[in-house]
Design a protein around this motif. Structure first.
Motif, PDB file in Angstrom:
ATOM      1  N   ARG A  19       8.952  -0.441  -5.299  1.00  0.00           N
ATOM      2  CA  ARG A  19       7.890   0.267  -4.804  1.00  0.00           C
ATOM      3  C   ARG A  19       7.832   0.272  -3.250  1.00  0.00           C
ATOM      4  O   ARG A  19       7.522   1.111  -2.620  1.00  0.00           O
ATOM      5  N   ASP A  20       7.955  -0.821  -2.713  1.00  0.00           N
ATOM      6  CA  ASP A  20       7.850  -1.257  -1.005  1.00  0.00           C
ATOM      7  C   ASP A  20       9.153  -0.464  -0.719  1.00  0.00           C
ATOM      8  O   ASP A  20       8.954  -0.023   0.520  1.00  0.00           O
ATOM      9  N   ALA A  21      10.403  -0.661  -1.109  1.00  0.00           N
ATOM     10  CA  ALA A  21      11.539   0.382  -0.726  1.00  0.00           C
ATOM     11  C   ALA A  21      11.207   1.833  -0.775  1.00  0.00           C
ATOM     12  O   ALA A  21      11.529   2.625   0.315  1.00  0.00           O
ATOM     13  N   ILE A  22      10.517   2.240  -1.778  1.00  0.00           N
ATOM     14  CA  ILE A  22      10.288   3.826  -2.027  1.00  0.00           C
ATOM     15  C   ILE A  22       9.198   3.927  -0.795  1.00  0.00           C
ATOM     16  O   ILE A  22       9.446   5.352  -0.252  1.00  0.00           O
ATOM     17  N   GLU A  23       8.168   3.352  -0.605  1.00  0.00           N
ATOM     18  CA  GLU A  23       7.113   3.552   0.230  1.00  0.00           C
ATOM     19  C   GLU A  23       7.840   3.716   1.594  1.00  0.00           C
ATOM     20  O   GLU A  23       7.617   4.506   2.556  1.00  0.00           O
ATOM     21  N   GLU A  24       8.704   2.742   1.971  1.00  0.00           N
ATOM     22  CA  GLU A  24       9.420   2.654   3.464  1.00  0.00           C
ATOM     23  C   GLU A  24      10.325   4.034   3.589  1.00  0.00           C
ATOM     24  O   GLU A  24       9.993   4.702   4.625  1.00  0.00           O
ATOM     25  N   LEU A  25      11.026   4.398   2.563  1.00  0.00           N
ATOM     26  CA  LEU A  25      11.849   5.669   2.659  1.00  0.00           C
ATOM     27  C   LEU A  25      11.022   7.060   2.996  1.00  0.00           C
ATOM     28  O   LEU A  25      11.017   7.414   3.874  1.00  0.00           O
ATOM     29  N   LEU A  26       9.703   6.727   2.218  1.00  0.00           N
ATOM     30  CA  LEU A  26       8.832   8.238   2.202  1.00  0.00           C
ATOM     31  C   LEU A  26       8.243   7.850   3.746  1.00  0.00           C
ATOM     32  O   LEU A  26       7.978   9.136   4.511  1.00  0.00           O
ATOM     33  N   ARG A  27       7.873   6.836   4.291  1.00  0.00           N
ATOM     34  CA  ARG A  27       7.102   6.650   5.430  1.00  0.00           C
ATOM     35  C   ARG A  27       8.322   7.106   6.533  1.00  0.00           C
ATOM     36  O   ARG A  27       7.722   7.797   7.422  1.00  0.00           O
ATOM     37  N   ARG A  28       9.637   6.664   6.274  1.00  0.00           N
ATOM     38  CA  ARG A  28      10.718   7.221   7.491  1.00  0.00           C
ATOM     39  C   ARG A  28      10.800   8.637   7.606  1.00  0.00           C
ATOM     40  O   ARG A  28      11.070   9.002   8.601  1.00  0.00           O
TER      41      ARG A  28
END
Length: 173
Positions: A19-28
């Motif tokens: 989930r942290d990776a998904i969150e970071e991708l969306l933030r970018r």
């Protein structure tokens, strides 16, 4: 200071359910997704709704299969969601909101980009109002997001020849 994780490693982690990776991708990609959504919906509220819906869908069901570049896939998801929003809201061709566009998070200027005034932006948005939905999406992806013709074709699910023609016709208007 820790090095930022590469997109490839984030996508791999996201595909494993991180989930942290998904969150970071969306933030970018948040600002780029907003610009794509705004280009289709023509309104700040619509664009924010679309981006929120995309975030929820991607976060709850990360279904990127790796057949295209991640940002191309995310642009396609956003464009499709924006079209669905327009159908739900029963919009035809909305007038683009100049004030909302002026406040939009534009990419950082580079050697080819210069500052755009509100007057220039108003003229640009008036011209974009003349475009149909597909033309507006193609122009947004090409000139605001810097996507290649191939990436646009993939995102809009058209051939490269049709994409080139669409961009050409939009520019002629």
């Amino acid at each position: 200071m820790a090095l930022a994780r590469s997109e490839r490693s984030l996508v791999a982690a996201a595909r494993r359910g991180n989930r942290d990776a998904i969150e970071e991708l969306l933030r970018r990609y948040q600002a780029a997704l907003y610009r794509v959504a705004f280009g289709v919906t023509g309104s700040r509220a619509g664009a924010l709704d679309v981006v929120q819906d995309v975030f929820l869908k991607v976060f709850q069901h990360f279904q990127y299969d790796g057949r295209s570049k991640f940002h191309t896939w995310l642009h396609r998801v956003t464009a499709n969601e924006a079209l669905n929003w327009r159908k739900r809201e029963r919009f035809d061709e909305p007038p683009l909101e100049i004030e909302a566009a002026a406040e939009m998070p534009w990419p950082a200027p580079d050697a080819e980009r210069t500052a755009i005034t509100k007057q220039e932006l108003a003229r640009l948005l008036a011209l974009m109002d003349r475009l149909n939905e597909t033309e507006r999406q193609a122009i947004t992806l090409r000139y605001f997001e810097g996507c290649s013709v191939g990436e646009i074709a993939e995102a809009l699910e058209m051939s490269e020849a049709v994409t080139s023609t669409t961009i050409f016709r939009a520019r002629q208007k």
